[in-house]
Design an enzyme around this catalytic site. Sequence first.
Site, PDB file in Angstrom:
ATOM      1  N   ARG A 179      30.118  38.903  42.694  1.00 19.21           N
ATOM      2  CA  ARG A 179      29.686  39.948  41.775  1.00 19.21           C
ATOM      3  C   ARG A 179      28.990  39.332  40.558  1.00 19.21           C
ATOM      4  NH1 ARG A 179      35.390  42.906  41.025  1.00 19.21           N
ATOM      5  NH2 ARG A 179      36.054  40.722  41.327  1.00 19.21           N
ATOM      6  N   LYS A 217      35.021  38.157  36.319  1.00 24.17           N
ATOM      7  CA  LYS A 217      36.363  37.590  36.381  1.00 24.17           C
ATOM      8  C   LYS A 217      36.646  36.715  35.164  1.00 24.17           C
ATOM      9  CE  LYS A 217      39.040  38.062  38.959  1.00 24.17           C
ATOM     10  NZ  LYS A 217      40.122  39.111  38.901  1.00 24.17           N
ATOM     11  N   TYR A 259      37.218  41.194  33.037  1.00 25.27           N
ATOM     12  CA  TYR A 259      38.592  41.316  33.502  1.00 25.27           C
ATOM     13  C   TYR A 259      39.333  40.047  33.099  1.00 25.27           C
ATOM     14  CZ  TYR A 259      37.195  45.262  36.448  1.00 25.27           C
ATOM     15  OH  TYR A 259      36.732  46.471  36.895  1.00 25.27           O
ATOM     16  N   HIS A 266      43.394  39.899  32.850  1.00 26.76           N
ATOM     17  CA  HIS A 266      44.717  39.814  33.500  1.00 26.76           C
ATOM     18  C   HIS A 266      45.549  38.687  32.887  1.00 26.76           C
ATOM     19  CE1 HIS A 266      43.359  42.713  36.472  1.00 26.76           C
ATOM     20  NE2 HIS A 266      42.294  41.970  36.690  1.00 26.76           N
ATOM     21  N   GLU A 275      40.413  45.791  32.019  1.00 22.43           N
ATOM     22  CA  GLU A 275      41.541  46.488  32.658  1.00 22.43           C
ATOM     23  C   GLU A 275      42.502  47.143  31.680  1.00 22.43           C
ATOM     24  OE1 GLU A 275      43.126  42.272  32.098  1.00 22.43           O
ATOM     25  OE2 GLU A 275      41.214  43.194  32.658  1.00 22.43           O
ATOM     26  N   ASP A 300      46.407  40.123  40.868  1.00 19.10           N
ATOM     27  CA  ASP A 300      45.774  39.764  39.599  1.00 19.10           C
ATOM     28  C   ASP A 300      46.773  39.802  38.445  1.00 19.10           C
ATOM     29  OD1 ASP A 300      43.108  39.144  40.220  1.00 19.10           O
ATOM     30  OD2 ASP A 300      42.572  41.241  40.375  1.00 19.10           O
TER      31      ASP A 300
END
Length: 363
Positions: A15, A75, A94, A96, A118, A270
């Site tokens: 991505r 990511k 993101y 996490h 998120e 994740d």
Amino acid sequence: MKIGVPTEVKNNENRVALTPAGVDRLVHEGHRVLVQSGAGLGSRIEDEAYRAAGAEIVSSAEETWAGADLLLKVKEPIAQEYGFLRSDLTLFTYLHLAADRPLTAALVDAGTTAVAYETVQLPDRSLPLLIPMSEIAGRLSVTMGSYSLLRSNGGRGTLLGGIAGTPRAKTVVIGGGVAGEHAAANALGLGSKVTVFDISLPRLRELEHRYGGALETRASSRYDIAEALADADLVIGSVLIPGAAAPKLVTDEMVAAMKPGSVLVDIAIDQGGCFEGSRPTTHDDPTFAVYDSIYYCVANMPGAVPETATRALTNATLPYVSAIAGKGWDRAANDDAALAKGLNVTDGRIALKAVAEAHGMAG
């Protein structure tokens, strides 16, 4: 504002954080967009498409990070990128962090303002930047789970829907949120028997109403989950507590009692995973055995379908990116309480309570 879009470096992460359409909007709003050469190739987007939309193509990750006031990723940064972090940078991706102490420490040490897709949360508690990837992960979980059920892949050799005269497989979905519902819908579409667990009775009633008698719903408890797993063929773990580590709802003891060749897919990996035996895997090496069962724990599942996922991600993030770029982080967060909830780390401190609690670090 100068906005940077680097090439993702996580294993098989194809991505990219922004499409040419997103570049076009930001450039027309008066911003400079720096895109690392080749950043979009995994999503079938050529450098020339970005250039035509008004982006500046730069040759390296170093140049992309260094030239940006706002850095967009898909990511979380990995160790080789920690050196790019700095105090005058806003990172939007993101993260996490509850499952990643080294990155949390690196962000704190660098003083970076780190905003997590998120944990952006609307007043109705929905997570607008997580929803599209949860939809994709939910659907993929059944695709990859059914593939792992093939005998040649170590699974039971069971077809989810069976055929006339044979039993259908049983799918158990733990967590009835966005990802769980999409997993259940895909499993139903393939003809599987489906049971969905959730702690929210209103959510279970909603699913019952939407799918009628096609699926079974059960209130989540340790006892009931263990009972359902005993004869399950496919288990999907889709439990989410925004910003926090996922609870371990499936124990190794439960798995030991499952049918040989059963498959467990942990969408929550994740956030640390919701199965006791879970550990992150990659698209290159996605599965491992726990007792006689197969675990699939890929931590970036939507990276397998980047042409779809990249566009879905930009559709969701672009309004927030535009607000940060146009107003600066402080004013954008002040004007939008949902966006403000995305702040995880700033000025050398942890800003999100769930992350601080997960690592025993001061907030």
